[in-house]
Design an enzyme around this catalytic site. Structure first.
Site: not given
Ligand code: ATP
Ligand code: MG
Length: 573
Positions: A48, A273, A283
């Site tokens: 995102e 994760r 984020k």
């Molecule tokens: P946040 O919760 O910090 O906003 P997010 O999961 O919403 O992070 P995205 O931009 O949606 O962030 O993440 C893109 C991809 O990266 C998704 O498939 C997500 O599952 C993966 N991802 C995000 N954070 C992690 C992490 N700490 N470890 C492994 N994969 C991750």
């Molecule tokens: Mg997300």
């Protein structure tokens, strides 16, 4: 089990075999290829664009792009841009830069969820026609109340029985902008008594009068769960890899695809994760650290962002090695920062050029060396790799050594310099300290007066063969560059800064996470350098030039120390 309950991580040594590491996802893929369910592998990385990528995303990037690559398949980059309130083109550009820097290529497969807004709308109309979606007028509070809890089933919305015609008309009017934000939502008609709350008639479209960075056509936007599965299907994704928090959303993922005439039905597979100690990887929190100026920006070298780690001196190779060592599983735990740092040390030990730098300079005058004279010494750039060539360093009458390498009253086992004591200057001569000059007012040591032994050049023994135990680094004064060097420590001073919901994680920020040394002395070969270069400053760690560096004022960051001093400190205390 919640990730917060565990805080240990076992260390797996590097796999030196050229074969890719096994994991449960590869087992599933192998089965699918063997059974003929799929003939190829197609994954996607779906960030995102509401912030910069962090080290957790690196895990997901390496998994998605890396798995596709190993199976000669494809991986798409797809921006999940369904929420115009938080998303920004700046973030998209930064994300693309980071993915490329990590060494991956989406070729011509850059997509946006917004590319599918027409199709998503069409499918939503189809769901309404089939009696599987309805427009609901409940407000936020009512929606929450009707949803029920984990213990109690939800209640049907009074709008659930609207006719298909009425729903079609209302949804059309939502699209035309006739209602304000939040006045209505389109909901999937599934089951308000499902034990899975995600299945209790989730919203699939909401009203948001806001211009989208990619399209100005809409004032209603599809929700993530509805968008994600359909985007996967439209792109022909075979395995949709996501993190464990989406496990409970999988029934909804499958439900949407089962109701609609989509081209295929990808399989969602969840993995754990990455959680890293002494930092945060949300984020929202990273954004807060930036906007509230706790750090100097998304690329502050203390941040766990990919751009921060890059600026700090991390290499793509070290990050990929880190992810490989982490492995892929479904068990959540906190990973030690040391694992990441060790990967960088290992990578840079093998290929970083060596150089001399003195961080806290103490002037040394060699009294028996001619004035206004320097001599050039050719030294190897790497102790083991001859192909990395040599460079010139200089010796002369005035030198700098690190203050730590001199003690006025040294203990017996201090093998560096002290009054009357001898030490070897690496690559140059053995010297002996004869005199210590101090500031008469403060008593601070200002200069050491030493003699050198001309026969000891380049590691040769003294004339009587006596043993010189200590060997230290140094820089010749007249040609030295004066630089700023930034040393870093953990951004937070507790292992899990956001572990306690009742305490603001920012109270755990480490006030000593950065130390700036403004009068460091570097050997002159470091004048011509770029941010992509990495060095081992002998005995001090691995360093790289910062983007703030100029020829007039070089600035270097310490990426990591030579040994894991942190672990040592913890052991000692
Ligand atoms: P946040 O919760 O910090 O906003 P997010 O999961 O919403 O992070 P995205 O931009 O949606 O962030 O993440 C893109 C991809 O990266 C998704 O498939 C997500 O599952 C993966 N991802 C995000 N954070 C992690 C992490 N700490 N470890 C492994 N994969 C991750
Ligand atoms: Mg997300």
């Amino acid at each position: 089990m919640s990730a917060k309950n565990k805080n240990t991580k076992t260390f797996t040594p590097a796999t030196s075999s050229p074969e890719s590491p096994r994991n449960f996802i590869r087992n599933i893929i192998d089965q699918d290829l063997n059974s003929g369910k799929h003939t190829t592998v197609h994954t996607r990385f779906p960030p995102e664009p509401n912030g910069y990528l962090h080290i957790g995303h690196a895990k997901s990037i390496c998994l998605n792009f890396g798995t596709a690559k190993d199976y000669q398949g494809l991986c798409n980059l797809r921006f999940d841009d369904t929420n115009p309130a938080k998303e920004d083109i700046e973030y998209m550009e930064a994300i693309m830069e980071d993915v490329k820097w990590l060494g991956f290529d989406w070729e011509d497969r850059l997509f946006h969820a917004s590319d599918y807004f027409d199709k998503l709308y069409e499918y939503a109309v189809q769901l309404i026609r089939d009696g599987k979606a309805y427009v609901c007028d409940l407000n936020q509070d009512e929606l929450r109340e009707y949803r029920g809890t984990l213990q109690e089933p939800g209640k049907d919305s009074p709008y659930r029985t609207r006719s298909v015609e009425e729903n079609l008309e209302l949804f059309e009017r939502m699209r035309k902008g006739e209602f304000p934000d939040g006045a209505k939502v389109l909901r999937a008609k599934i089951d308000m008594s499902s034990p899975n709350i995600n299945m209790r008639d989730p919203a699939i479209y909401r009203i948001k009068h806001m211009v989208h960075p990619k399209t100005d056509k809409w004032c209603i936007y599809p929700m993530y769960d509805y968008t994600h599965c359909i985007s996967d299907a439209l792109e022909g994704i075979t395995h949709s890899l996501c993190t464990l928090e989406f496990e409970d959303h999988r029934p909804l993922y499958d439900w949407c695809l089962d109701q609609l005439p989509v081209p295929c039905h990808p399989q969602q597979i969840e993995f754990s994760r990455l959680f890293l100690k002494y930092t945060v990887t949300s984020k929202r929190k990273l954004n807060e650290l930036v906007t509230q100026c706790y750090v100097a920006g998304w690329d502050d070298p203390r941040m766990p962002t990919i751009c921060g780690l890059r600026r700090r001196g991390y290499t793509p190779e070290s990050m990929r090695l880190f992810v490989e060592r982490l492995g892929i599983s479904k068990s959540e735990s906190y990973t030690d920062m040391t694992l990441l740092e060790d990967c960088l040390r290992e990578d840079l030990d093998a290929r970083a050029q060596r150089a001399f730098a003195v961080l806290r300079p103490l002037k040394v005058v060699i009294t028996n060396y001619a004035e206004n004279q320097t001599e050039a010494l050719q030294v190897h750039n790497h102790p083991k790799i001859q192909e990395m060539g040599t460079r010139t360093i200089y010796f002369g009458r005035e030198l700098f050594i690190d203050r730590d390498d001199f003690m006025e009253n040294p203990p017996e086992n201090f093998f560096r310099l002290g009054p009357g004591q001898e030490v070897r200057l690496r690559f140059a001569y053995v010297i002996r300290c004869d005199e210590v000059l101090k500031d008469p007012n403060t008593g601070e040591i200002q200069e050491l007066r030493c003699v050198y032994y001309p026969e000891t050049l380049g590691g040769k023994p003294t004339s009587d063969g006596r043993k010189i135990k200590g060997i230290i680094h140094w820089v010749e004064a007249s040609k030295a560059l004066t630089a700023e060097v930034r040393l870093y420590d953990r951004l937070f001073n507790v292992e899990i800064p956001d572990g306690d919901k009742d305490v603001d994680y920012k109270t755990h920020l480490n006030p000593d996470s950065i130390e700036i040394l403004g009068n460091c002395k570097l050997e002159p070969s470091l004048e011509q350098t770029s941010v992509n270069n990495r060095y081992q400053f002998e005995r001090l760690g691995y360093f790289c030039p910062d983007k703030d560096s100029t020829p007039q004022k070089p600035v270097f960051n310490r990426a990591v120390t030579l040994r894991d001093t942190w672990a040592k400190l913890q052991k000692d205390s």
